[in-house]
Design a protein around this motif. Structure first.
Motif, PDB file in Angstrom:
ATOM      1  N   VAL A  24      -3.895   9.807   8.169  1.00 12.52           N
ATOM      2  CA  VAL A  24      -4.576   9.258   6.990  1.00 12.52           C
ATOM      3  C   VAL A  24      -3.804   9.603   5.713  1.00 12.52           C
ATOM      4  CG1 VAL A  24      -6.709   9.332   5.623  1.00 12.52           C
ATOM      5  CG2 VAL A  24      -6.832   9.285   8.124  1.00 12.52           C
ATOM      6  N   ILE A  25      -3.327  10.819   5.617  1.00  9.98           N
ATOM      7  CA  ILE A  25      -2.529  11.218   4.445  1.00  9.98           C
ATOM      8  C   ILE A  25      -1.265  10.369   4.361  1.00  9.98           C
ATOM      9  CG2 ILE A  25      -1.209  13.095   3.370  1.00  9.98           C
ATOM     10  CD1 ILE A  25      -4.258  13.507   3.171  1.00  9.98           C
ATOM     11  N   HIS A  26      -0.613  10.143   5.508  1.00  4.63           N
ATOM     12  CA  HIS A  26       0.570   9.288   5.517  1.00  4.63           C
ATOM     13  C   HIS A  26       0.243   7.907   4.938  1.00  4.63           C
ATOM     14  CE1 HIS A  26       2.389  12.189   8.336  1.00  4.63           C
ATOM     15  NE2 HIS A  26       3.543  11.626   8.032  1.00  4.63           N
ATOM     16  N   ILE A  27      -0.846   7.321   5.389  1.00  2.00           N
ATOM     17  CA  ILE A  27      -1.232   5.981   4.929  1.00  2.00           C
ATOM     18  C   ILE A  27      -1.499   5.977   3.430  1.00  2.00           C
ATOM     19  CG2 ILE A  27      -3.054   4.215   5.079  1.00  2.00           C
ATOM     20  CD1 ILE A  27      -3.260   5.070   8.118  1.00  2.00           C
ATOM     21  N   ILE A  28      -2.217   6.978   2.948  1.00  2.00           N
ATOM     22  CA  ILE A  28      -2.520   7.057   1.509  1.00  2.00           C
ATOM     23  C   ILE A  28      -1.234   7.193   0.698  1.00  2.00           C
ATOM     24  CG2 ILE A  28      -3.607   8.477  -0.289  1.00  2.00           C
ATOM     25  CD1 ILE A  28      -5.756   9.210   1.881  1.00  2.00           C
ATOM     26  N   VAL A  29      -0.330   8.038   1.150  1.00  2.00           N
ATOM     27  CA  VAL A  29       0.933   8.240   0.424  1.00  2.00           C
ATOM     28  C   VAL A  29       1.789   6.978   0.470  1.00  2.00           C
ATOM     29  CG1 VAL A  29       3.080   9.580   0.337  1.00  2.00           C
ATOM     30  CG2 VAL A  29       0.892  10.749   0.686  1.00  2.00           C
ATOM     31  N   PHE A  30       1.868   6.318   1.626  1.00  2.00           N
ATOM     32  CA  PHE A  30       2.615   5.054   1.706  1.00  2.00           C
ATOM     33  C   PHE A  30       2.044   4.040   0.724  1.00  2.00           C
ATOM     34  CE2 PHE A  30       3.828   5.908   6.420  1.00  2.00           C
ATOM     35  CZ  PHE A  30       4.915   6.668   6.027  1.00  2.00           C
ATOM     36  N   ASN A  31       0.722   3.960   0.635  1.00  2.00           N
ATOM     37  CA  ASN A  31       0.088   3.025  -0.303  1.00  2.00           C
ATOM     38  C   ASN A  31       0.393   3.391  -1.751  1.00  2.00           C
ATOM     39  OD1 ASN A  31      -1.008   1.444   1.728  1.00  2.00           O
ATOM     40  ND2 ASN A  31      -2.940   2.547   1.762  1.00  2.00           N
ATOM     41  N   ALA A  32       0.358   4.677  -2.063  1.00  2.00           N
ATOM     42  CA  ALA A  32       0.689   5.111  -3.428  1.00  2.00           C
ATOM     43  C   ALA A  32       2.133   4.764  -3.757  1.00  2.00           C
ATOM     44  CB  ALA A  32       0.448   6.615  -3.584  1.00  2.00           C
TER      45      ALA A  32
END
Length: 185
Positions: free
Chosen positions: A118-126
Motif C-alpha cells: 500500500v505504501i508503494h502504491i501511495i508513493v508511486f501515485n505521489a
C-alpha cells in the motif's frame, strides 16, 4: 450507507465505545459534508482519554481529518501518537488527496518502517502527480527495490506503470506491463 450510520448515531443515547467511534469516523470520512465534519470533530473532542492510545482508532481519525481537508489537525494527531505502517499510509494518502505530494514524499523518506504494498502504491501515485526530478528519483528507486513477493500485486504494478507513463518512460512501462502474469479485465 454512511449517512444512515450518522442518522443512527443521532438517535443513540449511550456513550460510544471504541468500535462505534471507529465506525463513526469512517462514516464521517466517507460523507465528508458539513454535517459529517461537525459530528466528526465533536466526537474527537468527546473521545475519552483512554481511547487516545488506540492506534486503530487514531488512524481512523487521521483518515477522517484528511478527508475533511483538515491537514493540520491530522498532523497533530500523527505527531503525538504511536505509529504503525497504517498510520504512515493514512498520512501519506491524505497528503496526496490534499495535493501535498511533496509532504507525502517527505514523510515516506522519514518513515522508519519497511514499506508494504500500500505504501508503494501511495508513493508511486505521489511521484506520478508531482512530476519533478525528486518524484522521478524516488519513484524509480522504490520501483527497483520492490520485494519479489510484490511482483504479483497487479494494483501495485499498475500504479508503477502509470507513474512511468507520466514520466514519459513508455519503454520501461511496457517492459513492466509484460511482466504481469495475469492481466485483469
Amino acid at each position: 450507507m454512511p449517512e444512515k450510520v450518522l442518522d443512527l448515531f443521532d438517535q443513540m443515547n449511550i456513550q460510544p465505545d471504541q468500535v462505534v467511534f471507529n465506525t463513526l469516523f469512517s462514516a464521517c470520512a466517507r460523507v465528508a459534508n458539513d454535517r459529517a465534519k461537525e459530528i466528526g470533530r465533536k466526537l474527537l473532542h468527546q473521545m475519552p482519554k483512554q481511547f487516545h492510545n488506540d492506534i486503530v482508532l487514531l488512524n481512523s481519525a487521521i483518515d477522517m481529518l484528511m478527508k475533511f481537508g483538515d491537514v493540520e489537525n491530522a498532523e497533530n494527531f500523527f505527531q503525538t501518537m504511536k505509529k504503525n505502517i497504517i498510520t504512515y499510509g493514512a498520512m501519506m494518502k491524505g497528503y496526496v488527496e490534499n495535493n501535498m505530494n511533496d509532504k507525502a514524499l517527505d514523510l515516506f523518506e522519514q518513515m522508519p518502517l519497511n514499506p508494504n504494498n500500500v505504501i508503494h502504491i501511495i508513493v508511486f501515485n505521489a511521484c506520478a502527480q508531482i512530476l519533478n526530478g525528486r518524484g522521478e528519483e524516488i519513484g524509480r528507486k522504490l520501483l527497483h527495490q520492490i520485494p519479489k513477493h510484490f511482483h504479483n500485486d497487479n494494483v501495485l504494478l499498475t500504479s508503477a506503470i502509470d507513474m512511468l507513463m507520466k514520466f514519459g518512460d513508455v519503454q520501461s512501462a511496457e517492459k513492466l506491463f509484460r511482466t504481469i502474469k495475469k492481466k485483469m479485465l
